[in-house]
Motif scaffolding. Structure first.
Motif, mmCIF file in Angstrom:
data_model
loop_
_atom_site.group_PDB
_atom_site.id
_atom_site.type_symbol
_atom_site.label_atom_id
_atom_site.label_comp_id
_atom_site.label_asym_id
_atom_site.label_seq_id
_atom_site.Cartn_x
_atom_site.Cartn_y
_atom_site.Cartn_z
ATOM 1 N N THR A 83 45.820 35.303 38.761
ATOM 2 C CA THR A 83 44.573 35.984 39.089
ATOM 3 C C THR A 83 44.865 37.268 39.860
ATOM 4 O O THR A 83 44.267 38.324 39.587
ATOM 5 C CB THR A 83 43.662 35.064 39.922
ATOM 6 O OG1 THR A 83 43.471 33.859 39.199
ATOM 7 C CG2 THR A 83 42.321 35.716 40.179
ATOM 8 N N MET A 87 43.910 40.869 38.426
ATOM 9 C CA MET A 87 43.035 41.779 39.170
ATOM 10 C C MET A 87 43.715 43.107 39.418
ATOM 11 O O MET A 87 43.095 44.167 39.303
ATOM 12 C CB MET A 87 42.624 41.140 40.498
ATOM 13 C CG MET A 87 41.535 40.103 40.324
ATOM 14 S SD MET A 87 40.996 39.438 41.888
ATOM 15 C CE MET A 87 40.750 40.914 42.822
ATOM 16 N N ARG A 91 41.923 46.244 37.943
ATOM 17 C CA ARG A 91 41.074 46.926 38.909
ATOM 18 C C ARG A 91 41.761 47.993 39.754
ATOM 19 O O ARG A 91 41.098 48.861 40.308
ATOM 20 C CB ARG A 91 40.452 45.893 39.862
ATOM 21 C CG ARG A 91 39.331 45.064 39.250
ATOM 22 C CD ARG A 91 38.132 45.936 38.967
ATOM 23 N NE ARG A 91 36.977 45.166 38.547
ATOM 24 C CZ ARG A 91 36.598 45.016 37.276
ATOM 25 N NH1 ARG A 91 37.302 45.574 36.325
ATOM 26 N NH2 ARG A 91 35.519 44.329 36.973
ATOM 27 N N GLN A 159 42.723 39.124 33.147
ATOM 28 C CA GLN A 159 42.655 40.574 32.946
ATOM 29 C C GLN A 159 41.652 40.930 31.855
ATOM 30 O O GLN A 159 40.853 41.859 32.022
ATOM 31 C CB GLN A 159 44.047 41.083 32.572
ATOM 32 C CG GLN A 159 44.195 42.592 32.606
ATOM 33 C CD GLN A 159 45.532 43.022 32.039
ATOM 34 O OE1 GLN A 159 46.373 42.169 31.721
ATOM 35 N NE2 GLN A 159 45.738 44.304 31.903
ATOM 36 N N ARG A 161 39.111 39.176 30.865
ATOM 37 C CA ARG A 161 37.759 38.880 31.344
ATOM 38 C C ARG A 161 37.259 40.010 32.243
ATOM 39 O O ARG A 161 36.130 40.482 32.120
ATOM 40 C CB ARG A 161 37.766 37.550 32.106
ATOM 41 C CG ARG A 161 36.503 37.217 32.841
ATOM 42 C CD ARG A 161 35.546 36.442 31.979
ATOM 43 N NE ARG A 161 34.298 36.185 32.698
ATOM 44 C CZ ARG A 161 33.246 35.621 32.147
ATOM 45 N NH1 ARG A 161 33.278 35.243 30.886
ATOM 46 N NH2 ARG A 161 32.141 35.429 32.831
ATOM 47 N N LEU A 162 38.124 40.488 33.150
ATOM 48 C CA LEU A 162 37.727 41.563 34.062
ATOM 49 C C LEU A 162 37.508 42.876 33.311
ATOM 50 O O LEU A 162 36.632 43.660 33.671
ATOM 51 C CB LEU A 162 38.793 41.765 35.135
ATOM 52 C CG LEU A 162 38.656 40.886 36.371
ATOM 53 C CD1 LEU A 162 39.866 41.049 37.258
ATOM 54 C CD2 LEU A 162 37.394 41.217 37.137
ATOM 55 N N GLU A 167 32.942 47.989 36.787
ATOM 56 C CA GLU A 167 33.172 47.810 38.218
ATOM 57 C C GLU A 167 31.935 48.088 39.041
ATOM 58 O O GLU A 167 31.965 48.011 40.260
ATOM 59 C CB GLU A 167 34.305 48.738 38.660
ATOM 60 C CG GLU A 167 35.670 48.221 38.255
ATOM 61 C CD GLU A 167 36.684 49.338 38.158
ATOM 62 O OE1 GLU A 167 37.213 49.711 39.196
ATOM 63 O OE2 GLU A 167 36.946 49.826 37.045
ATOM 64 N N GLU A 170 30.835 45.543 41.732
ATOM 65 C CA GLU A 170 31.685 45.538 42.922
ATOM 66 C C GLU A 170 31.444 46.790 43.761
ATOM 67 O O GLU A 170 31.379 46.730 44.993
ATOM 68 C CB GLU A 170 33.160 45.449 42.508
ATOM 69 C CG GLU A 170 33.561 44.062 42.046
ATOM 70 C CD GLU A 170 34.485 44.081 40.854
ATOM 71 O OE1 GLU A 170 34.405 45.033 40.054
ATOM 72 O OE2 GLU A 170 35.280 43.138 40.710
ATOM 73 N N THR A 188 33.356 39.201 42.507
ATOM 74 C CA THR A 188 34.420 39.118 41.504
ATOM 75 C C THR A 188 34.728 37.676 41.130
ATOM 76 O O THR A 188 34.800 37.336 39.952
ATOM 77 C CB THR A 188 35.698 39.806 42.039
ATOM 78 O OG1 THR A 188 35.314 41.008 42.709
ATOM 79 C CG2 THR A 188 36.635 40.139 40.907
ATOM 80 N N ILE A 192 34.770 35.872 37.378
ATOM 81 C CA ILE A 192 35.960 35.478 36.628
ATOM 82 C C ILE A 192 36.215 33.982 36.689
ATOM 83 O O ILE A 192 37.218 33.501 36.168
ATOM 84 C CB ILE A 192 37.225 36.257 37.089
ATOM 85 C CG1 ILE A 192 37.457 36.044 38.579
ATOM 86 C CG2 ILE A 192 37.133 37.716 36.756
ATOM 87 C CD1 ILE A 192 38.767 36.663 39.045
#
Lengths: 282, 287
Positions: A83, A87, A91, A159, A161-162, A167, A170, A188, A192
């Motif tokens: 994870t 991220m 990100r 990754q 999924r994100l 963004e 967030e 976040t 996820i």
């Protein structure tokens, strides 16, 4: 129906038969009385004797218990590391070492297992010489190896999924004054969570199932279930392995059925929430 | 910190191990613990670097190794092609089926993957052996009178690899085919193209990225495959993954095992880098 889609559909049906035929044959022959596995003994079948034999086989039970413990620890650690890596890649934008991290998370997925296994064992041997740890190979080194190849898969799942979310959520939370940790926990992480859950299950399965890498980094007294199965089937078919396969297929099918129902319920709840939100806006 | 911890982990447990393999491949085997000579030794207070090429020389002079490499490449290539020929129509059919049945079909493709790989390969022993299911059915139907030798053949290895890796071919192909724009095919049909021609000129070129991704996901691990050829394959011709394992465990020759690994990596470095580039592009496109 058009000719080409008829062809594709036929191929799909035949392909699915190809995928399921071996599994079905294992299930059927797990109830066979004959030791000859593939010769159906109609007079004395179906029988549960191979299940009884399996569940009273001390060696298999001990190996299964070791495999479960290793898989739970490996999957949990791989989820944390994967994870973080997912991220960072999705990100953090362009950071130093990005190419290195991206390369090192993609490579284990395709790397032939004999190479990963050999290189990890040589690392453990070198470490033991240098710093005196780990003392020999066994459950600890197996777990470290499993965490490493499992985290690569978790990274890819998290990754992607994100990458599917922008963004702005967030950013909005941060504009409203939320600290990074709070943004992670409130925005976040819930986003996820499905990816983390499926990443954990994937990691558990990969660890539970791995033979080749494990063989390299295992020591005497740390035989996992795949190692025991492999040493049995290498010298021919044994009916109790069919029983074991049937139990595993049953467990997986149950697990998938539960998760499908859970996902459906989650989707319905989300759809209802969206409707309520839309109604409130009117 | 977010990037640092996983990077550090992978450095220690993924990258450094390769460097160690590389180092040991330039050593010579000796009877000691560890069973190889050191690269750096101190002589008269100065470090001396000792590179041995013997492991590599051995690899290229003994025909066993060269033929194992060639055989592994052949098996992987044929299996990848079979996977593509079987997987493409399947992925196509799923992508063209209605939205409600797609998740179910995908689930059916992935489900075997969640059950043990080892046990699924083992299942083929029971199907392929001399008094196995397939031979029994063929003899019962009177198609053959003596059992066919199916197990311990190239055919069995192809079946095993195609069977185990088929989902890895179908999933990227499906992900690609699912995104295709139907209007292009309609336009082709309006312009008078027959379905086959429209498929060859429109769909096939558009799905090229999916074909490459799926093929790499099958080909790269198949080259080093160990379990499938050991359980189903020939005994007179072994694949390179088995050679590596035997050198290490049976002959206890760590330098040669390491050299075998390095040469496999050299063969696969181009496909692996291609795969990483595709992976990166796909994730960027998803943004």
């Amino acid at each position: 129906m058009k000719a080409h889609s008829l062809f594709a559909r036929t191929a799909l049906v035949l392909g699915l038969v190809f995928l399921y035929l071996p599994i079905l044959s294992m299930i059927v022959f797990s109830f066979n009385n004959s030791r000859l596995v593939t010769v159906w003994d109609a007079a004395h079948s179906p029988t549960l004797k191979w299940y009884v034999a399996l569940l009273s086989n001390e060696q298999i039970l001990r190996a299964a218990w070791l495999s479960i413990r290793i898989a739970v620890i490996s999957a949990s650690a791989a989820v944390v590391l994967g994870t973080l890596a997912g991220m960072a890649l999705a990100r953090l934008g362009a950071f130093r070492g990005r190419m290195l991290l991206a390369g090192m998370t993609a490579a284990p997925i395709v790397m032939p297992e004999v190479i990963t296994g050999l290189s990890l064992l040589l690392l453990f041997v070198a470490l033991e010489q240098l710093i005196g740890w780990p003392k020999g190979v066994g459950a600890v080194t197996i777990t470290l190896a499993h965490i490493t190849f499992c985290m690569a898969y978790v990274t890819v799942v998290v990754q992607s999924r994100l990458a599917g979310f922008d963004e702005s959520l967030e950013e909005a939370a941060m504009d409203l004054g939320a600290r990074p940790l709070r943004v992670f926990l409130r925005i976040t992480l819930p986003l996820i969570l499905p990816a983390i859950a499926s990443g954990w299950l994937l990691a558990f399965t990969l660890s539970w199932d791995d033979l080749v890498i494990t063989q390299f980094v295992a020591g005497p007294g740390s035989s996992t279930l795949p190692m025991v199965i492999f040493s049995k089937v290498r010298f021919g078919v044994t009916p109790d392995v069919n029983a074991l396969a049937t139990i595993m297929v049953l467990l997986v099918a149950t697990g998938i059925a539960i998760s499908t129902v859970w996902m459906r319920a989650r989707q319905k709840r989300r759809a209802r929430d969206l409707q309520l939100a839309a109604a409130a806006n009117l | 910190m977010v990037a640092g911890i996983p990077t550090l982990w992978l450095l220690v447990l993924f990258l450094i191990p390769f460097i160690i393999v590389f180092r040991i491949s330039f050593s010579e085997v000796r009877l000691a613990i560890p069973p190889y000579t050191p690269l750096l030794s101190w002589r008269h207070g100065a470090p001396v670097l000792q590179l041995h090429w013997s492991a590599y020389r051995f690899l290229f002079t003994d025909t066993l190794y060269v033929s194992s490499y060639l055989y592994s490449l052949k098996v992987a290539a044929v299996s990848t092609l079979c996977c593509l020929l079987i997987g493409y129509p399947m992925a196509y059919a799923i992508a063209r089926s209605d939205a409600a049945s797609r998740p179910v079909l995908l689930m059916l493709i992935v489900l075997p993957f969640w059950t043990s790989f080892l046990l699924r390969v083992y299942a083929w022993i029971g199907l392929l052996k001399n008094n196995g299911v397939i031979n029994n059915v063929l003899m019962y139907l009177g198609i053959v009178h003596h059992p066919l030798a199916l197990l311990q053949t190239d055919f069995a290895v192809y079946i095993g690899i195609v069977y185990s890796y088929l989902p890895f071919m179908i999933l990227p192909l499906y992900a690609n085919l699912e995104k295709h724009d139907g209007t292009l095919l309609e336009a082709a049909a309006d312009l008078g193209a027959r379905p086959l021609r429209a498929f060859l000129r429109v769909t096939l070129p558009q799905s090229f990225a999916g074909i490459v991704a799926g093929s790499l996901l099958v080909f790269i691990p198949a080259v080093g495959e160990y379990v499938i050829p050991t359980l189903l394959g020939r005994t007179d011709q072994i694949m390179i993954g088995r050679v590596l394992s035997d050198e290490f465990f049976e002959n206890r020759d760590w330098p040669v095992a390491s050299a075998v690994a390095i040469v496999i990596l050299l063969l696969l470095v181009v496909p692996i880098m291609l795969f990483q580039r595709l992976e990166r592009r796909q994730l960027e496109a998803a943004k």
